[in-house]
Design a protein around this motif. Structure first.
Motif, PDB file in Angstrom:
ATOM      1  N   ALA A 139       0.868  -1.265  -0.181  1.00 14.30           N
ATOM      2  CA  ALA A 139      -0.006   0.023  -0.022  1.00 14.30           C
ATOM      3  C   ALA A 139       0.690   1.296   0.143  1.00 14.30           C
ATOM      4  O   ALA A 139       0.694   2.250  -0.653  1.00 14.30           O
ATOM      5  CB  ALA A 139      -1.018   0.084   1.139  1.00 14.30           C
ATOM      6  N   LEU A 140       1.940   1.198   0.673  1.00 15.27           N
ATOM      7  CA  LEU A 140       2.761   2.528   0.966  1.00 15.27           C
ATOM      8  C   LEU A 140       3.477   2.690  -0.669  1.00 15.27           C
ATOM      9  O   LEU A 140       3.700   3.811  -0.992  1.00 15.27           O
ATOM     10  CB  LEU A 140       4.058   2.098   1.742  1.00 15.27           C
ATOM     11  N   ARG A 141       3.840   1.780  -1.342  1.00 19.85           N
ATOM     12  CA  ARG A 141       4.339   1.944  -2.750  1.00 19.85           C
ATOM     13  C   ARG A 141       3.163   2.401  -3.715  1.00 19.85           C
ATOM     14  O   ARG A 141       3.642   3.135  -4.596  1.00 19.85           O
ATOM     15  CB  ARG A 141       4.766   0.288  -3.279  1.00 19.85           C
ATOM     16  N   LYS A 142       1.953   2.019  -3.382  1.00 15.50           N
ATOM     17  CA  LYS A 142       0.994   2.517  -4.290  1.00 15.50           C
ATOM     18  C   LYS A 142       0.658   3.962  -3.757  1.00 15.50           C
ATOM     19  O   LYS A 142       0.464   4.830  -4.782  1.00 15.50           O
ATOM     20  CB  LYS A 142      -0.506   1.834  -4.093  1.00 15.50           C
ATOM     21  N   VAL A 143       0.855   4.314  -2.565  1.00 16.53           N
ATOM     22  CA  VAL A 143       0.368   5.621  -2.243  1.00 16.53           C
ATOM     23  C   VAL A 143       1.430   6.723  -2.425  1.00 16.53           C
ATOM     24  O   VAL A 143       1.496   7.878  -3.043  1.00 16.53           O
ATOM     25  CB  VAL A 143      -0.160   5.846  -0.722  1.00 16.53           C
ATOM     26  N   LEU A 144       2.888   6.067  -1.995  1.00  9.81           N
ATOM     27  CA  LEU A 144       3.937   7.079  -2.012  1.00  9.81           C
ATOM     28  C   LEU A 144       4.798   6.970  -3.250  1.00  9.81           C
ATOM     29  O   LEU A 144       5.643   8.042  -3.615  1.00  9.81           O
ATOM     30  CB  LEU A 144       4.850   6.847  -0.472  1.00  9.81           C
ATOM     31  N   GLY A 145       4.837   5.806  -3.995  1.00  9.23           N
ATOM     32  CA  GLY A 145       5.638   5.748  -5.117  1.00  9.23           C
ATOM     33  C   GLY A 145       6.458   4.302  -4.908  1.00  9.23           C
ATOM     34  O   GLY A 145       6.674   3.917  -3.790  1.00  9.23           O
ATOM     35  N   GLU A 146       7.069   3.875  -6.116  1.00  6.77           N
ATOM     36  CA  GLU A 146       7.914   2.781  -6.099  1.00  6.77           C
ATOM     37  C   GLU A 146       9.276   2.995  -5.422  1.00  6.77           C
ATOM     38  O   GLU A 146       9.781   1.839  -5.203  1.00  6.77           O
ATOM     39  CB  GLU A 146       8.322   2.381  -7.571  1.00  6.77           C
ATOM     40  N   HIS A 147       9.538   4.023  -5.128  1.00  7.92           N
ATOM     41  CA  HIS A 147      10.878   4.093  -4.440  1.00  7.92           C
ATOM     42  C   HIS A 147      10.674   3.730  -3.116  1.00  7.92           C
ATOM     43  O   HIS A 147      11.781   3.381  -2.497  1.00  7.92           O
ATOM     44  CB  HIS A 147      11.169   5.858  -4.296  1.00  7.92           C
ATOM     45  N   VAL A 148       9.635   3.345  -2.347  1.00  7.67           N
ATOM     46  CA  VAL A 148       9.459   2.755  -1.047  1.00  7.67           C
ATOM     47  C   VAL A 148       9.924   1.468  -1.081  1.00  7.67           C
ATOM     48  O   VAL A 148       9.585   0.595  -1.892  1.00  7.67           O
ATOM     49  CB  VAL A 148       8.057   2.721  -0.698  1.00  7.67           C
ATOM     50  N   GLN A 149      10.947   1.141  -0.122  1.00  7.80           N
ATOM     51  CA  GLN A 149      11.648  -0.382  -0.181  1.00  7.80           C
ATOM     52  C   GLN A 149      11.564  -0.540   1.269  1.00  7.80           C
ATOM     53  O   GLN A 149      11.832   0.525   2.268  1.00  7.80           O
ATOM     54  CB  GLN A 149      12.858  -0.224  -0.859  1.00  7.80           C
TER      55      GLN A 149
END
Ligand code: SER
Length: 608
Positions: free
Chosen positions: A481-491
């Motif tokens: 969900a974080l990758r969807k909301v904040l972007g693909e840079h979230v790891q």
């Protein structure tokens, strides 16, 4: 007086004193993950003891079905059992010590009620410590009550010697402090009532402890004065309202009324024992059959009530306790020479004895018979072979003086022998089981079998492992969900799970806004509501990467990895374990979002 009459008298008495009679809550606590089963009448009332308004007022009473699992292995002697009924009356910020003690005394000694001899009554009170003072008020009230009956009751001295005159005994927290039922919650000093069950043995004149241990004094009622709340940090705070919580053991009173020295010889258990005699063709009066018959009666009775409240036999949590009870009963039945399915026949007697008080037993009678039969069929398939195998294992483990965890695990996974059953049989042959090693074995296999941690075998509190698997699955949903909301840079930069919460560190260089947090929570909860299965596939690292799975890609190319995927929502390389489907998770809530280190944020979240 029969047990049914006793229950009714108690409820009538407290109705006369202005109490509303409430039904028994189910054995499975509805909103409390800290305990597996309802262990006391106060348990379902915790929110009201904490100050919430009860729709039926401030004086309540009932008969509550309870299960305590701490002593399962001791059932068979003359004092332990797992299922019992607790008769209770409560004041929610209404009356306090004076009325509670006066009414206890009136019910115990009144001709119209129990009609017990006040000369055979002894009581304990809280002696005081750093958290709370000596309960002088209760002492004074008890003295008055005894005086009314022409008895001069004094407080026992520091030697705790009990006599006709010294019948009020002050004790510490271990004895005279009750609660909380879980780790936190309402609690307080209590006063417990004991009855001299063998006055023919003459003067008491011994210490309180030895009189209890020698079955001379039998505890049967406990009045708790709930004035405190125990907090998570271990400290106590005064509750807003002063409550009374009393609990009388119906089976204990039945023992006193019957003049017998144990509950299995009273009419609470005799109909079950007679049925076991009939099925086995053996006599309860033969000393050698007693223990096995008591275990069968107790365990099948508890199992019957559990199934009626929705528990089914499994390898985790409540289901594991149920399985343990049924399988132990089957093996004891075998010791009595019973080779065919019999549990459901005993359950029929339980149902007919209790159906008026607990109508769910009759309503669920079909299910009770079916679950018991199925479990019996399942276990009988392997029982014979398992018993043969365990004998071999015992013989070959003699020199090591204990059965290895590996072998105990083999008995569990191949023959369905719960660890406790293996231990019991091993003990009978004077040999131990390496439990620690068993738990290690169990953990090794858990990833493959997607079961939960070995925590369930310890102390009965089974849900820790299950909860952790749920939080683990929630962590995957959160990261996606974080990758969807904040972007693909979230790891993912780190993760940590306790029994209570998850913690995820991830790459992102700004504080999240309230809107972003709400959006992430919404996405996760939507995925939970859809009840998506969590699938696991084994593949090479390269294939995992190609499939789009995220995760920590090491440099061991060619290595097989597991990829857990939650439909198209999330796909991650991971070792597990996970929930089988998202629907089990409950409601997801972010409790904190903060900086962890440069460019890394940290979220803490819970499942409610
Ligand atoms: N909660 C107390 C007990 O279980 C009194 O009900 O003994």
């Amino acid at each position: 007086m029969t047990a049914n009459e006793l229950r009714q008298k108690y409820l009538d008495f407290f109705k006369e004193k202005g109490h509303a009679i409430i039904p028994s809550a189910p054995l499975v606590p509805e909103n409390d993950p800290t305990v597996l089963f309802t262990t006391a009448g106060m348990h379902p009332l915790v929110p009201f003891l904490m100050g919430e308004k009860h729709p039926l007022g401030t004086r309540l009473a009932n008969a509550q079905k309870c299960v305590r699992t701490g002593d399962i292995d001791d059932v068979g002697d003359n004092r332990h059992n797992t299922f019992f009924e607790m008769l209770g009356n409560w004041s929610l910020g209404d009356y306090f010590k004076k009325e509670a003690i006066e009414w206890s005394f009136e019910f115990i000694t009144g001709e119209k009620w129990l009609g017990f001899d006040p000369r055979r009554l002894y009581v304990t009170v809280f002696e005081g410590d750093d958290d709370a003072p000596l309960d002088q008020e209760s002492i004074n009230i008890w003295k008055e009550q005894f005086k009314k009956a022409g008895i001069e009751a004094e407080v026992a001295g520091a030697d705790k010697k009990v006599s006709e005159n010294h019948r009020i005994i002050p004790l510490g927290k271990d004895d005279n402090w009750w609660g909380p039922a879980g780790e936190t919650g309402p609690c307080g000093p209590d006063t417990e009532m004991f009855y001299d069950v063998s006055p023919e043995k003459g003067q008491l004149g011994d210490t309180f402890e030895s009189l209890v241990n020698n079955f001379r004094l039998l505890e049967f009622w406990n009045d708790v004065f709930m004035e405190y709340n125990k907090k998570a940090d271990g400290t106590f705070e005064k509750l807003i309202q002063q409550n009374v919580d009393t609990g009388m053991g119906l089976e204990r009173v039945a023992v006193i009324m019957s003049g017998k020295d144990n509950i299995f010889d009273t009419e609470v258990f005799q109909p079950l024992i007679r049925k076991i005699e009939e099925i086995s063709g053996k006599s309860y009066h033969d000393e050698e059959n007693k223990s096995a018959m008591r275990i069968v009666a107790d365990h099948i009775k508890a199992a019957t009530f559990m199934i009626a409240d929705g528990v089914v036999p499994t390898n985790v949590e409540r289901g594991y306790i149920l399985r343990r009870l049924i399988r132990r009963a089957i093996r004891q039945g075998k010791i009595l020479g019973i080779e065919n399915n019999f549990a459901a026949k005993i359950a029929e007697v339980v149902i007919s004895e209790y159906k008026e008080t607990y109508p769910e037993l009759e309503r669920e009678s079909g299910k009770i018979a079916e679950e018991l039969n199925q479990e019996e069929v399942r276990f009988r398939e392997t029982l014979e072979k398992g018993l043969k195998k365990i004998k071999e294992i015992i013989a070959e483990s003699r020199s090591a003086e204990k059965i290895s965890g590996e072998k105990a695990f083999y008995l569990f996974s191949t023959f369905g022998f719960p660890l406790e059953l293996t231990k019991e049989i091993a003990n009978e042959h004077g040999i131990a089981v390496d439990e620690e090693n068993f738990h290690e074995e169990f953990k090794k296999h858990q990833e493959l079998s997607r079961t939960v941690s070995a925590g369930m075998f310890r102390g009965g509190l089974a849900d820790a492992g299950d909860k952790a698997a749920h939080l683990h699955t929630a962590t995957h949903l959160l990261l996606a969900a974080l990758r969807k909301v904040l972007g693909e840079h979230v790891q993912q930069k780190g993760s940590n799970i306790t029994g209570e919460r998850l913690r995820l560190d991830f790459s992102h260089d700004k504080k999240m806004t309230a809107e972003e947090i709400a959006e992430v929570e919404k996405l996760v909860n939507e995925a939970i509501e859809k009840n998506i299965p969590v699938k696991c596939a084994e593949m090479t690292l390269e294939d995992a990467q190609k499939s789009g799975a995220i995760g920590v890609f090491g440099d061991k190319y060619g290595e097989k990895v597991k990829v857990y995927s939650i439909y198209d929502f999330s796909s991650e390389i991971c070792g597990g374990p996970h929930a089988p489907a998202t629907g089990e998770l409950g409601k997801f809530k972010i409790t904190k979002e903060e900086a962890s280190s440069a460019g890394v944020r940290r979220i803490k979240a819970v499942l409610e």
